[in-house]
Design a protein around this motif. Structure first.
Motif, short mmCIF file in Angstrom:
data_model
loop_
_atom_site.label_atom_id
_atom_site.label_comp_id
_atom_site.label_asym_id
_atom_site.label_seq_id
_atom_site.Cartn_x
_atom_site.Cartn_y
_atom_site.Cartn_z
N LEU A 63 1.64 2.73 6.07
CA LEU A 63 2.14 1.59 6.84
C LEU A 63 1.50 0.30 6.35
O LEU A 63 0.46 0.32 5.69
CB LEU A 63 1.84 1.78 8.34
CG LEU A 63 2.55 2.93 9.04
CD1 LEU A 63 2.04 3.07 10.47
CD2 LEU A 63 4.05 2.75 9.01
N MET A 64 2.11 -0.81 6.70
CA MET A 64 1.53 -2.13 6.42
C MET A 64 0.93 -2.67 7.71
O MET A 64 1.54 -2.59 8.77
CB MET A 64 2.59 -3.10 5.91
CG MET A 64 3.15 -2.79 4.56
SD MET A 64 1.96 -2.83 3.21
CE MET A 64 1.66 -4.58 3.04
N CYS A 97 3.67 -1.80 10.58
CA CYS A 97 5.11 -1.58 10.37
C CYS A 97 5.32 -0.79 9.09
O CYS A 97 4.39 -0.66 8.28
CB CYS A 97 5.86 -2.92 10.33
SG CYS A 97 5.58 -3.89 8.85
N PRO A 98 6.54 -0.28 8.86
CA PRO A 98 6.83 0.42 7.61
C PRO A 98 6.61 -0.49 6.40
O PRO A 98 6.77 -1.71 6.48
CB PRO A 98 8.30 0.81 7.74
CG PRO A 98 8.55 0.86 9.21
CD PRO A 98 7.68 -0.23 9.79
N ALA A 108 -0.65 -9.33 5.27
CA ALA A 108 -0.37 -7.92 5.53
C ALA A 108 -1.02 -7.12 4.41
O ALA A 108 -1.10 -7.60 3.27
CB ALA A 108 1.14 -7.67 5.56
N PHE A 109 -1.49 -5.91 4.73
CA PHE A 109 -2.08 -5.07 3.69
C PHE A 109 -1.74 -3.61 3.96
O PHE A 109 -1.53 -3.20 5.09
CB PHE A 109 -3.60 -5.28 3.58
CG PHE A 109 -4.37 -5.04 4.85
CD1 PHE A 109 -4.93 -3.80 5.12
CD2 PHE A 109 -4.56 -6.07 5.76
CE1 PHE A 109 -5.65 -3.59 6.29
CE2 PHE A 109 -5.29 -5.87 6.93
CZ PHE A 109 -5.84 -4.62 7.20
N LEU A 110 -1.66 -2.85 2.86
CA LEU A 110 -1.26 -1.45 2.91
C LEU A 110 -2.39 -0.59 3.47
O LEU A 110 -3.54 -0.69 3.05
CB LEU A 110 -0.90 -0.96 1.51
CG LEU A 110 -0.37 0.46 1.39
CD1 LEU A 110 0.97 0.60 2.13
CD2 LEU A 110 -0.20 0.82 -0.08
N LEU A 111 -2.03 0.28 4.42
CA LEU A 111 -2.98 1.23 5.00
C LEU A 111 -2.89 2.57 4.28
O LEU A 111 -1.89 2.86 3.61
CB LEU A 111 -2.67 1.42 6.49
CG LEU A 111 -2.79 0.16 7.35
CD1 LEU A 111 -2.26 0.43 8.75
CD2 LEU A 111 -4.23 -0.32 7.40
N SER A 112 -3.88 3.41 4.43
CA SER A 112 -3.88 4.70 3.76
C SER A 112 -2.78 5.63 4.26
O SER A 112 -2.37 6.55 3.56
CB SER A 112 -5.25 5.38 3.90
OG SER A 112 -5.58 5.53 5.26
N ASN A 113 -2.23 5.38 5.47
CA ASN A 113 -1.13 6.20 5.99
C ASN A 113 0.25 5.71 5.52
O ASN A 113 1.27 6.23 5.94
CB ASN A 113 -1.17 6.26 7.52
CG ASN A 113 -0.95 4.91 8.18
OD1 ASN A 113 -0.64 3.91 7.52
ND2 ASN A 113 -1.12 4.87 9.49
#
Length: 189
Positions: free
Chosen positions: A30-31, A57-58, A23-28
């Motif tokens: 979310l993961m 997901c959050p 899983a990786f963090l998005l710029s918005n």
């Protein structure tokens, strides 16, 4: 952008060699969770039958864990062919389910590029599965390392605590997870 990534492990997967997802963090905020499950255990699969999935997901550990623990279903129709054009065996005419993950590692990294990581994830999702060189471990590595994915986790920096080592340096996801992935945090499920 500073970011967070996770590598999830199912220690019992692939006959005891292990199975990984990430899983990786998005710029918005979310993961983006993703994995190539290969629930049927085929050595070679066409992209449509390799059990690839992705879900946003959050950015809360309990939400990310929920996504990874939920069973993923793969149905392989009769007559399905692998990436080499051969009839798939095992798997034809059956429905397969993923197994739960057993642990995770968190990686906190600077200067990430989630758009590039997503681009790499989509590229890998369209490729057939090969136990030798295009498996769950290779897909996670390609999505999270910085030599093509842009996420900022490097395959060359041994000085950092955060390190995703070369997939060729470990035999199976369990060994790779245990010995070649540094972490900011970790836990059992």
């Amino acid at each position: 952008m500073n970011g967070t990534a996770y590598v999830f492990l199912n220690r019992k997967g692939a006959g005891g060699l292990g199975h990984v997802g990430c899983a990786f963090l998005l710029s918005n905020g979310l993961m983006r969770c993703t994995s190539t499950e290969n629930q049927a255990g085929n050595g070679f699969s066409a992209a449509a039958y390799k059990g690839f999935w992705t879900e946003d997901c959050p950015n809360k550990l309990e939400e990310i864990v929920r996504v990874f623990q939920r069973k993923k279903t793969l149905s392989i129709p009769l007559g399905a062919r692998d990436k080499n054009g051969l009839l798939m065996n095992p798997g034809q005419g059956k429905t397969w389910y993923s197994e739960p993950y057993t642990e995770w590692k968190r990686l906190d990294v600077p200067n990430v590029n989630p758009a590039q990581a997503t681009k790499m994830m989509l590229k890998r999702s369209r490729e057939g599965y090969s136990i030798v060189d295009r498996n769950c471990e290779n897909d996670v590595y390609d999505i999270l390392h910085d030599e093509g994915s842009g996420y900022g986790i490097t395959a060359n920096s041994f000085a950092s605590r955060i390190y995703i080592g070369w997939v060729q340096s470990a035999f199976g996801p369990n060994a790779w997870f245990d010995h070649h992935i540094g972490a900011s945090g970790k836990g059992l499920l």
